[in-house]
Every structure is written in C-alpha cells, then in structure tokens.
Design a protein around this motif. Sequence first.
Motif, PDB file in Angstrom:
ATOM      1  N   MET A   1       1.079  -1.111  -0.173  1.00 15.29           N
ATOM      2  CA  MET A   1       0.125  -0.055  -0.167  1.00 15.29           C
ATOM      3  C   MET A   1       0.764   1.195  -0.058  1.00 15.29           C
ATOM      4  SD  MET A   1      -2.979  -1.034   2.699  1.00 15.29           S
ATOM      5  CE  MET A   1      -3.967   0.758   2.708  1.00 15.29           C
ATOM      6  N   ALA A   2       1.893   1.286   0.796  1.00 11.40           N
ATOM      7  CA  ALA A   2       2.847   2.286   0.847  1.00 11.40           C
ATOM      8  C   ALA A   2       3.444   2.903  -0.463  1.00 11.40           C
ATOM      9  CB  ALA A   2       3.704   2.316   2.051  1.00 11.40           C
ATOM     10  N   THR A   3       3.803   1.758  -1.316  1.00  4.72           N
ATOM     11  CA  THR A   3       4.489   2.108  -2.366  1.00  4.72           C
ATOM     12  C   THR A   3       3.556   1.785  -3.705  1.00  4.72           C
ATOM     13  OG1 THR A   3       5.091  -0.340  -2.586  1.00  4.72           O
ATOM     14  CG2 THR A   3       6.686   1.150  -1.626  1.00  4.72           C
ATOM     15  N   CYS A   4       2.520   1.320  -3.633  1.00  4.38           N
ATOM     16  CA  CYS A   4       1.699   1.163  -4.751  1.00  4.38           C
ATOM     17  C   CYS A   4       0.299   1.569  -4.521  1.00  4.38           C
ATOM     18  CB  CYS A   4       1.697  -0.250  -5.266  1.00  4.38           C
ATOM     19  SG  CYS A   4       3.497  -1.176  -5.559  1.00  4.38           S
TER      20      CYS A   4
ATOM     21  N   TRP B   1       2.289  11.155  -2.683  1.00  2.10           N
ATOM     22  CA  TRP B   1       1.546  10.636  -1.442  1.00  2.10           C
ATOM     23  C   TRP B   1       2.532  10.452  -0.323  1.00  2.10           C
ATOM     24  CZ3 TRP B   1      -3.801  10.806   0.101  1.00  2.10           C
ATOM     25  CH2 TRP B   1      -3.736   9.963   1.247  1.00  2.10           C
ATOM     26  N   LEU B   2       3.529   9.320  -0.525  1.00  5.58           N
ATOM     27  CA  LEU B   2       4.425   8.879   0.557  1.00  5.58           C
ATOM     28  C   LEU B   2       5.243   9.940   1.182  1.00  5.58           C
ATOM     29  CD1 LEU B   2       4.958   6.458   2.265  1.00  5.58           C
ATOM     30  CD2 LEU B   2       6.826   5.853   0.412  1.00  5.58           C
ATOM     31  N   THR B   3       5.772  10.968   0.418  1.00  5.97           N
ATOM     32  CA  THR B   3       6.631  11.981   0.756  1.00  5.97           C
ATOM     33  C   THR B   3       5.738  13.112   1.303  1.00  5.97           C
ATOM     34  OG1 THR B   3       6.390  13.035  -1.589  1.00  5.97           O
ATOM     35  CG2 THR B   3       8.325  11.507  -1.026  1.00  5.97           C
ATOM     36  N   THR B   4       4.608  13.269   0.962  1.00  2.00           N
ATOM     37  CA  THR B   4       3.806  14.407   1.490  1.00  2.00           C
ATOM     38  C   THR B   4       2.979  13.936   2.721  1.00  2.00           C
ATOM     39  OG1 THR B   4       3.651  15.341  -0.644  1.00  2.00           O
ATOM     40  CG2 THR B   4       2.066  16.280   1.008  1.00  2.00           C
ATOM     41  N   ILE B   5       2.240  12.942   2.745  1.00  4.46           N
ATOM     42  CA  ILE B   5       1.368  12.416   3.825  1.00  4.46           C
ATOM     43  C   ILE B   5       2.210  11.218   4.559  1.00  4.46           C
ATOM     44  CG2 ILE B   5      -0.909  11.543   4.283  1.00  4.46           C
ATOM     45  CD1 ILE B   5      -1.794  12.786   1.524  1.00  4.46           C
TER      46      ILE B   5
ATOM     47  N   ARG C   1      -3.819  17.397   5.884  1.00  4.96           N
ATOM     48  CA  ARG C   1      -3.878  18.232   7.120  1.00  4.96           C
ATOM     49  C   ARG C   1      -4.015  17.232   8.309  1.00  4.96           C
ATOM     50  NH1 ARG C   1      -7.639  22.361   8.793  1.00  4.96           N
ATOM     51  NH2 ARG C   1      -7.152  22.335  11.210  1.00  4.96           N
ATOM     52  N   LEU C   2      -4.318  16.170   8.351  1.00  6.45           N
ATOM     53  CA  LEU C   2      -4.331  15.289   9.545  1.00  6.45           C
ATOM     54  C   LEU C   2      -2.708  14.689   9.560  1.00  6.45           C
ATOM     55  CD1 LEU C   2      -7.416  12.994   8.920  1.00  6.45           C
ATOM     56  CD2 LEU C   2      -7.174  14.667  10.436  1.00  6.45           C
ATOM     57  N   SER C   3      -2.162  14.406   8.517  1.00  5.27           N
ATOM     58  CA  SER C   3      -0.868  14.207   8.743  1.00  5.27           C
ATOM     59  C   SER C   3       0.003  15.368   9.313  1.00  5.27           C
ATOM     60  CB  SER C   3      -0.409  13.794   7.293  1.00  5.27           C
ATOM     61  OG  SER C   3       1.095  13.395   7.405  1.00  5.27           O
TER      62      SER C   3
ATOM     63  N   LEU D   1       5.070   8.532   8.556  1.00  4.09           N
ATOM     64  CA  LEU D   1       6.178   7.466   8.979  1.00  4.09           C
ATOM     65  C   LEU D   1       7.437   7.840   9.170  1.00  4.09           C
ATOM     66  CD1 LEU D   1       4.491   4.628   6.839  1.00  4.09           C
ATOM     67  CD2 LEU D   1       4.487   4.876   9.325  1.00  4.09           C
ATOM     68  N   MET D   2       7.881   8.771   8.292  1.00  2.00           N
ATOM     69  CA  MET D   2       9.133   9.074   8.407  1.00  2.00           C
ATOM     70  C   MET D   2       9.589  10.440   9.322  1.00  2.00           C
ATOM     71  SD  MET D   2      10.088   6.871   6.423  1.00  2.00           S
ATOM     72  CE  MET D   2       9.625   6.005   5.391  1.00  2.00           C
TER      73      MET D   2
END
Length: 432
Positions: A235-238, A247-251, A295-297, A304-305
């Motif tokens: 899910m994280a990568t695809c 998405w992964l870098t922003t959220i 906004r939530l992130s 995660l990072m």
Amino acid sequence: MRSPIPDYLTQVLDTCAPDSGELAEYIPELAAVDPDRFALSLVTAEGDAYSVGDHQDAFTIQSISKPFVYGLALETLGFEAVLDHVGVEPSGEAFSEISLERNTGRPLNPMINAGALATHALVASTPPADSGVERILKLLSSLAGRELDIDEKVARSELDNGYRNLALANLLRSYDVFTGDPRAVVEGYVRQCAVRVTTADLGMMAATLASGGVQPHTGEQIFSRPVVRQVLSVMATCGMYDAAGDWLTTIGIPAKSGVSGGIIGILPGQLGIAVFSPRLDPHGTSARGVEVCERLSRDMNLHLMDAPMVAHSVLRRRREFGDGDTAVTLLVLQGDLQFTNVETIVRDLIDEPIVTPRLVLDLALVRSVFPAGSRVLLEMVRRLHLDGIEVMFIDPEEHFPDPEVGGGYRPVVLESIGELPMDLQWRRGLPG
C-alpha cells in the motif's frame, strides 16, 4: 467532559472543502451520486472511533477492497504462490494501465486493476469452487464488524462498461496468470468492488490493519502480522498508483483510494483513517480526501518518516526488598516489549547489576511481546541464571507461559505477586 476530537475533525472537514474534481463519469451509477457528501472517520488501534460528516452514508468500496483481498490471498495461498502471480513493484502508471512484466505477463502489483484481477482470480480458484465473492464479502464484513452487502445496480453499471477490465483479464489469461474464464473473473471482481460500506466501516477496517490484523471490536485475528506487514508495504509504495511517490513523501502513511471517493490510511500501531468525498482528482482519487489526509498528517505528525521520540524503557519500577537469602529485586515492566525497549532493560542491568539472589520480573502491565524482544529478554534471563540469580516471572497474561531459556533452565511463572513463596516476607508490602 466531552471529547474535543470530534470538534477537531469537524473543523478539518469545514476547512478542507474545495469544489475541484470530477465524478467518475465512466461508471453511470457513480456519475449520478451527490458530489457534496463528505465524511471523515478516525479509529484507533484499540477501537475508539470518531466520525463526523456523512459517515453513515453508504457507497461502494471499489479499489479500497484491493489490499484486503490481497491479504486474503496471502493468508489462503501463502506468500510464494501469490508472488508467482502478482508482483510488488510500483507501476508509476494509472490504475487501469496495462502494467505487466515483460515475458511473464505478471502484473506489477496487486493495487492496479491488472493485479487486482489476478488476485481475485487466485481467491476464486481456491475451494470450494465459485465461492470467491462470498469469501471476500465475508472477509470485508469481518473487518467492518458488521454484515455488508453488494450494490447490484453499481455492479451491473460497472460490468456493462467494463471493457478495459475485460481486455486486461483476457490478456492475463493469455499469459496463463490465471486459468479461469476471463469474464467470470471480471464479474467477480466487479462485485467485489461493489460492496457497500460507510466511512465508519472503512475506518474500522483500516484500524484492523493498524492493530496488526486484529479487529479492534471483535478481537478476531483476521490477518497474521506477516500478512499485515506485506499488505501495508505494498500500500505504501503502490496504493496511490501514479501519485504514490507524492503521497508517501507528502502524507507518509500506507493508503488506498477508490473511484467512488473513499480513501483509507493506516498508521501502524496507532490508527486507521477513512475519508469520503466523491469528486476525484486526475489520479482518480478523492480531491477533498487528499486535502484532509494532508491536514491530518501535518496536524497529528502521522508521517511514518517523522523521527519519533527515542524509545523510553519499558521499565516502570525497580526496587529491592529484604536481606540475605530472601532479598529480591523487583522489575515492573510495561507496554510493548520490542527490541529497542528490552535493550534499555539490559543496559540498565549492566550499569546497575542485580545484587540480590532473586529477581522478579512483573509483566502484569505488559501489553504485547514481539519476537525480538522475547529473544533478548530470555537471553538476559539465561545469563542472569548463569550468574547465580534465580529469576521468576509474574505473568497473568501468559506472555511467557513456559519460558525455556537454554541449558534446561525454566524460570518459575506465577499469575500474581501473591503467589510468591511465603519466605519472601517483603511481598506483604507490595500491591497485588
């Protein structure tokens, strides 16, 4: 006192309401929905749920079903069998593209339509025959904690306009990615996507992944931890298709979207998020849903990072009681015993060695024990035994029902401090 969390979530909805985006026009039933519906649900890994907006309005799950059916295939057939048919590499392309490996025809991942069709075919191919949709519906119902159903009107609408999915299925069949009838696979997949859910349902389903595969309300272990790890990784990568990197870098959380306007996000060990708003951005993802997740992130430090606080020791209390042969050191542990947390206990005992002939490890406040934490703790016990220290466990939750630490040594395991030998007179001054 009234919880401030629903008020905060309502404020998020109120401030994340752009008019951009278009409905999924290529599916007539989805093109006819109310575009202004908007809802947000947040469910903790422990099952505390907060929902605002149109959170009880039903819509079809669509591609959000993909990670859950992928998990079902992994649980049913095993990792190797599934990986033989569906890869785990990001496609970098839209969800409906022909993203197949050269020569093999294997779909790049289970989140794109080609991979989801292959995954559905795998589930449908396991006995009993022709029960794939029923098993999937049962799975999704277990995740939501209530009985779900299929929106047959949406299913028919998608099937009547599912030329591309049928083409993908025929192409997969030509590569022998599955051996069944391509039209039957598409029909089953379309019905999988037409399962009706609410935002509250999706929040609970996401929370099940956040809690390691355990449904927070029923306590059912639906997915094993290795399967949850695999599903969340893919899910994280695809999960967000050609926007996965952004998405992964922003959220920064594993997520999956659907063309009906839903998005789920999972922060492992903490919470599941579900958003619903039907207007879609160019990637086929809810436009307002993306803004809500951003906004939530940002507000809740969900990425995660984001570097977390350095793990504090799970050692709640250390005390020594008695003298001479009856002297005891008591260590009260709490929380989750993971490698980094147990390492702090080891370090503490090196810096301040046990000087009593007995050590009592009180695990009554320990919530879970991870394999690496267990190995380190038991090795610590073995070495203490070699140093001549008798170790006893207080373990009412049976985290270590029969601990064998090597060399034939098994520490005594008791349910409460009250069961300690009577010669340890110091125990009368302890709680429990």
